[in-house]
Design a protein around this motif. Structure first.
Motif, PDB file in Angstrom:
ATOM      1  N   ASP A   2     -19.066  14.516   6.083  1.00 19.66           N
ATOM      2  CA  ASP A   2     -20.158  14.007   5.259  1.00 19.66           C
ATOM      3  C   ASP A   2     -20.037  12.499   5.126  1.00 19.66           C
ATOM      4  OD1 ASP A   2     -18.256  13.417   3.360  1.00 19.66           O
ATOM      5  OD2 ASP A   2     -18.831  15.014   1.980  1.00 19.66           O
ATOM      6  N   ASN A   3     -20.907  11.907   4.315  1.00 17.27           N
ATOM      7  CA  ASN A   3     -20.966  10.450   4.218  1.00 17.27           C
ATOM      8  C   ASN A   3     -20.173   9.894   3.037  1.00 17.27           C
ATOM      9  OD1 ASN A   3     -22.661  10.111   6.480  1.00 17.27           O
ATOM     10  ND2 ASN A   3     -24.432  10.736   5.259  1.00 17.27           N
ATOM     11  N   SER A   4     -19.454  10.735   2.299  1.00 17.90           N
ATOM     12  CA  SER A   4     -18.710  10.246   1.143  1.00 17.90           C
ATOM     13  C   SER A   4     -17.522   9.402   1.591  1.00 17.90           C
ATOM     14  CB  SER A   4     -18.233  11.409   0.281  1.00 17.90           C
ATOM     15  OG  SER A   4     -17.359  12.243   1.007  1.00 17.90           O
ATOM     16  N   LYS A   5     -17.256   8.329   0.836  1.00 21.82           N
ATOM     17  CA  LYS A   5     -16.145   7.437   1.153  1.00 21.82           C
ATOM     18  C   LYS A   5     -15.443   7.011  -0.120  1.00 21.82           C
ATOM     19  CE  LYS A   5     -18.074   5.422   5.399  1.00 21.82           C
ATOM     20  NZ  LYS A   5     -18.369   4.166   6.124  1.00 21.82           N
ATOM     21  N   ILE A   6     -14.124   6.910  -0.042  1.00 22.60           N
ATOM     22  CA  ILE A   6     -13.319   6.342  -1.120  1.00 22.60           C
ATOM     23  C   ILE A   6     -12.611   5.135  -0.513  1.00 22.60           C
ATOM     24  CG2 ILE A   6     -11.500   6.757  -2.809  1.00 22.60           C
ATOM     25  CD1 ILE A   6     -12.118   9.740  -2.612  1.00 22.60           C
ATOM     26  N   ILE A   7     -13.053   3.958  -0.894  1.00 24.17           N
ATOM     27  CA  ILE A   7     -12.680   2.733  -0.209  1.00 24.17           C
ATOM     28  C   ILE A   7     -11.790   1.871  -1.097  1.00 24.17           C
ATOM     29  CG2 ILE A   7     -13.543   0.638   0.906  1.00 24.17           C
ATOM     30  CD1 ILE A   7     -14.244   3.231   2.369  1.00 24.17           C
ATOM     31  N   GLY A   8     -10.757   1.315  -0.517  1.00 26.66           N
ATOM     32  CA  GLY A   8      -9.899   0.366  -1.224  1.00 26.66           C
ATOM     33  C   GLY A   8      -9.233  -0.561  -0.233  1.00 26.66           C
ATOM     34  N   THR A   9      -8.756  -1.705  -0.702  1.00 28.28           N
ATOM     35  CA  THR A   9      -8.137  -2.685   0.186  1.00 28.28           C
ATOM     36  C   THR A   9      -6.657  -2.907  -0.119  1.00 28.28           C
ATOM     37  OG1 THR A   9      -8.842  -4.491  -1.265  1.00 28.28           O
ATOM     38  CG2 THR A   9     -10.315  -3.892   0.553  1.00 28.28           C
ATOM     39  N   GLY A  10      -6.118  -2.218  -1.143  1.00 31.22           N
ATOM     40  CA  GLY A  10      -4.737  -2.430  -1.548  1.00 31.22           C
ATOM     41  C   GLY A  10      -3.745  -1.497  -0.888  1.00 31.22           C
ATOM     42  N   GLY A  11      -4.224  -0.589  -0.050  1.00 28.36           N
ATOM     43  CA  GLY A  11      -3.344   0.354   0.625  1.00 28.36           C
ATOM     44  C   GLY A  11      -3.636   1.794   0.273  1.00 28.36           C
ATOM     45  N   TYR A  12      -3.948   2.050  -1.024  1.00 26.84           N
ATOM     46  CA  TYR A  12      -4.213   3.416  -1.461  1.00 26.84           C
ATOM     47  C   TYR A  12      -5.468   3.440  -2.333  1.00 26.84           C
ATOM     48  CZ  TYR A  12       0.476   3.805   0.268  1.00 26.84           C
ATOM     49  OH  TYR A  12       1.573   3.736   1.075  1.00 26.84           O
ATOM     50  N   ALA A  13      -6.493   4.115  -1.823  1.00 24.94           N
ATOM     51  CA  ALA A  13      -7.762   4.168  -2.533  1.00 24.94           C
ATOM     52  C   ALA A  13      -7.841   5.359  -3.485  1.00 24.94           C
ATOM     53  CB  ALA A  13      -8.917   4.242  -1.532  1.00 24.94           C
ATOM     54  N   LEU A  14      -6.970   6.358  -3.297  1.00 29.41           N
ATOM     55  CA  LEU A  14      -6.980   7.564  -4.122  1.00 29.41           C
ATOM     56  C   LEU A  14      -5.569   7.862  -4.605  1.00 29.41           C
ATOM     57  CD1 LEU A  14      -8.326  10.189  -5.229  1.00 29.41           C
ATOM     58  CD2 LEU A  14      -7.827  11.237  -3.002  1.00 29.41           C
ATOM     59  N   TYR A  15      -5.429   8.116  -5.917  1.00 25.14           N
ATOM     60  CA  TYR A  15      -4.155   8.547  -6.501  1.00 25.14           C
ATOM     61  C   TYR A  15      -4.316   9.977  -6.980  1.00 25.14           C
ATOM     62  CZ  TYR A  15      -0.128   8.864  -9.635  1.00 25.14           C
ATOM     63  OH  TYR A  15       1.027   9.259 -10.253  1.00 25.14           O
ATOM     64  N   ASN A  16      -3.410  10.869  -6.546  1.00 23.36           N
ATOM     65  CA  ASN A  16      -3.496  12.274  -6.942  1.00 23.36           C
ATOM     66  C   ASN A  16      -2.285  12.688  -7.763  1.00 23.36           C
ATOM     67  OD1 ASN A  16      -4.202  15.100  -6.988  1.00 23.36           O
ATOM     68  ND2 ASN A  16      -2.576  15.388  -5.483  1.00 23.36           N
ATOM     69  N   SER A  17      -2.552  13.146  -9.001  1.00 25.19           N
ATOM     70  CA  SER A  17      -1.507  13.757  -9.823  1.00 25.19           C
ATOM     71  C   SER A  17      -1.892  15.190 -10.194  1.00 25.19           C
ATOM     72  CB  SER A  17      -1.275  12.937 -11.099  1.00 25.19           C
ATOM     73  OG  SER A  17      -2.463  12.883 -11.877  1.00 25.19           O
ATOM     74  N   TYR A  18      -2.959  15.694  -9.579  1.00 26.49           N
ATOM     75  CA  TYR A  18      -3.465  17.040  -9.862  1.00 26.49           C
ATOM     76  C   TYR A  18      -2.599  18.071  -9.149  1.00 26.49           C
ATOM     77  CZ  TYR A  18      -6.951  20.716 -10.603  1.00 26.49           C
ATOM     78  OH  TYR A  18      -7.603  21.855 -10.987  1.00 26.49           O
ATOM     79  N   ALA A  25     -13.764  16.890   2.974  1.00 29.71           N
ATOM     80  CA  ALA A  25     -14.561  16.016   3.838  1.00 29.71           C
ATOM     81  C   ALA A  25     -14.500  14.594   3.315  1.00 29.71           C
ATOM     82  CB  ALA A  25     -16.006  16.504   3.896  1.00 29.71           C
ATOM     83  N   GLY A  26     -15.037  13.669   4.116  1.00 32.01           N
ATOM     84  CA  GLY A  26     -15.146  12.287   3.701  1.00 32.01           C
ATOM     85  C   GLY A  26     -14.076  11.393   4.294  1.00 32.01           C
ATOM     86  N   GLU A  27     -14.214  10.101   4.038  1.00 32.49           N
ATOM     87  CA  GLU A  27     -13.283   9.087   4.520  1.00 32.49           C
ATOM     88  C   GLU A  27     -12.579   8.438   3.342  1.00 32.49           C
ATOM     89  OE1 GLU A  27     -13.311   4.774   6.859  1.00 32.49           O
ATOM     90  OE2 GLU A  27     -14.991   6.154   7.103  1.00 32.49           O
ATOM     91  N   ILE A  28     -11.257   8.262   3.455  1.00 32.27           N
ATOM     92  CA  ILE A  28     -10.446   7.725   2.371  1.00 32.27           C
ATOM     93  C   ILE A  28      -9.501   6.675   2.936  1.00 32.27           C
ATOM     94  CG2 ILE A  28      -8.834   8.273   0.507  1.00 32.27           C
ATOM     95  CD1 ILE A  28      -9.826  11.263   0.955  1.00 32.27           C
ATOM     96  N   ASN A  29      -9.419   5.524   2.266  1.00 32.86           N
ATOM     97  CA  ASN A  29      -8.518   4.451   2.710  1.00 32.86           C
ATOM     98  C   ASN A  29      -7.135   4.590   2.081  1.00 32.86           C
ATOM     99  OD1 ASN A  29     -11.193   2.047   2.794  1.00 32.86           O
ATOM    100  ND2 ASN A  29     -10.254   3.105   4.506  1.00 32.86           N
ATOM    101  N   GLY A  30      -6.461   5.691   2.381  1.00 32.69           N
ATOM    102  CA  GLY A  30      -5.099   5.876   1.912  1.00 32.69           C
ATOM    103  C   GLY A  30      -4.992   6.652   0.622  1.00 32.69           C
ATOM    104  N   ILE A  31      -3.960   7.523   0.530  1.00 32.89           N
ATOM    105  CA  ILE A  31      -3.766   8.388  -0.630  1.00 32.89           C
ATOM    106  C   ILE A  31      -2.329   8.250  -1.120  1.00 32.89           C
ATOM    107  CG2 ILE A  31      -3.811  10.763  -1.490  1.00 32.89           C
ATOM    108  CD1 ILE A  31      -5.699  11.382   0.917  1.00 32.89           C
ATOM    109  N   TYR A  32      -2.157   8.032  -2.427  1.00 29.91           N
ATOM    110  CA  TYR A  32      -0.848   8.105  -3.068  1.00 29.91           C
ATOM    111  C   TYR A  32      -0.775   9.469  -3.750  1.00 29.91           C
ATOM    112  CZ  TYR A  32       3.383   6.560  -5.462  1.00 29.91           C
ATOM    113  OH  TYR A  32       4.674   6.422  -5.891  1.00 29.91           O
ATOM    114  N   ASN A  33       0.113  10.318  -3.259  1.00 32.79           N
ATOM    115  CA  ASN A  33       0.180  11.691  -3.757  1.00 32.79           C
ATOM    116  C   ASN A  33       1.394  11.889  -4.651  1.00 32.79           C
ATOM    117  OD1 ASN A  33      -0.485  14.573  -3.821  1.00 32.79           O
ATOM    118  ND2 ASN A  33       1.379  14.812  -2.615  1.00 32.79           N
ATOM    119  N   ALA A  34       1.147  12.367  -5.886  1.00 30.56           N
ATOM    120  CA  ALA A  34       2.226  12.610  -6.836  1.00 30.56           C
ATOM    121  C   ALA A  34       2.338  14.082  -7.206  1.00 30.56           C
ATOM    122  CB  ALA A  34       2.002  11.781  -8.096  1.00 30.56           C
TER     123      ALA A  34
END
Length: 218
Positions: A2-18, A25-34
């Motif tokens: 799909d066309n969804s995007k999570i964009i960031g320039t610092g290395g990790y655009a998404l943080y997961n603590s769930y 689906a979608g595009e993500i510029n890096g994930i920090y997984n906890a």
């Protein structure tokens, strides 16, 4: 996809603590997984920062499950630097400039399991594992390093309790230097193809350096 995007320039655009985040689906510029993260067929993780990873984990017992999708990394694909972490790859493709899978921890073992998928790196070892008693199991995969080694279990400790545990049941492992290097590893190979493309007589498809047990079966 799909066309969804999570964009960031610092290395990790998404943080997961769930405790059970599933990305479909979608595009993500890096994930920090906890915690626990699952990637499926239509996810594209595009890590563009040279000091980051597609998915980076430092929290104890965190989990990453890759059932499909794609990871393109300017640096590292999957990074595990906590204690008791797991990465399971059931499909998909990881392409990285540095390591596709990077495990480094000296306080407790992490576990990597690959049942299927493709991993490729340009400039260093594709699967790189370093530290205390880590575990690696591969049932099937295509693992390629264009300039170095497909699997590299780094020199760490000769003590029995700290040695790596590696089981390989199938797959192809191709390196431009060595095919695979196993320092201080309890090694069980039940299938698979190991290859070096180096013309250097001192570069081998498999280099086993110490360790209690080594079994290679047809």
């Amino acid at each position: 996809r799909d066309n969804s995007k999570i964009i960031g320039t610092g290395g990790y655009a998404l943080y997961n603590s769930y405790d059970n985040l599933v990305l479909n689906a979608g595009e993500i510029n890096g994930i920090y997984n906890a915690n626990k993260l699952t990637l499926t067929d239509d996810v594209y993780v595009n890590s563009t920062v040279s000091s980051a990873a597609c998915v980076h984990s430092t929290d104890a017992s965190s989990q990453v499950i890759m059932n499909g999708g794609r990871c393109d990394a300017a640096n590292i694909g999957i990074s595990m630097q906590g204690t008791g972490e797991t990465f399971t790859m059931n499909g998909g493709k990881i392409t990285a400039n540095s390591h596709a899978i990077y495990v480094k921890n000296f306080d407790g073992a992490n576990t990597t399991t690959i049942t299927d998928g493709e991993l490729e790196t340009a400039n260093t070892h594709t699967i790189y594992i370093y530290g205390l008693g880590h575990n690696l199991t591969i049932d099937d995969a295509k693992v390629t390093s264009k300039n170095y080694t497909a699997i590299y279990m780094e020199y760490w400790s000769s003590y029995d309790q700290y040695r790596y545990n590696v089981t390989i049941n199938g797959g192809t492992f191709k390196g431009a230097d060595y095919g695979a290097v196993f320092h201080y590893t309890n090694l069980d190979i039940n299938g698979g193809t190991f290859e070096t493309t180096s013309t250097n007589r001192d570069r081998y498809a498999i280099w086993k350096y110490y360790g209690n047990n080594a079994t290679i079966k047809s």
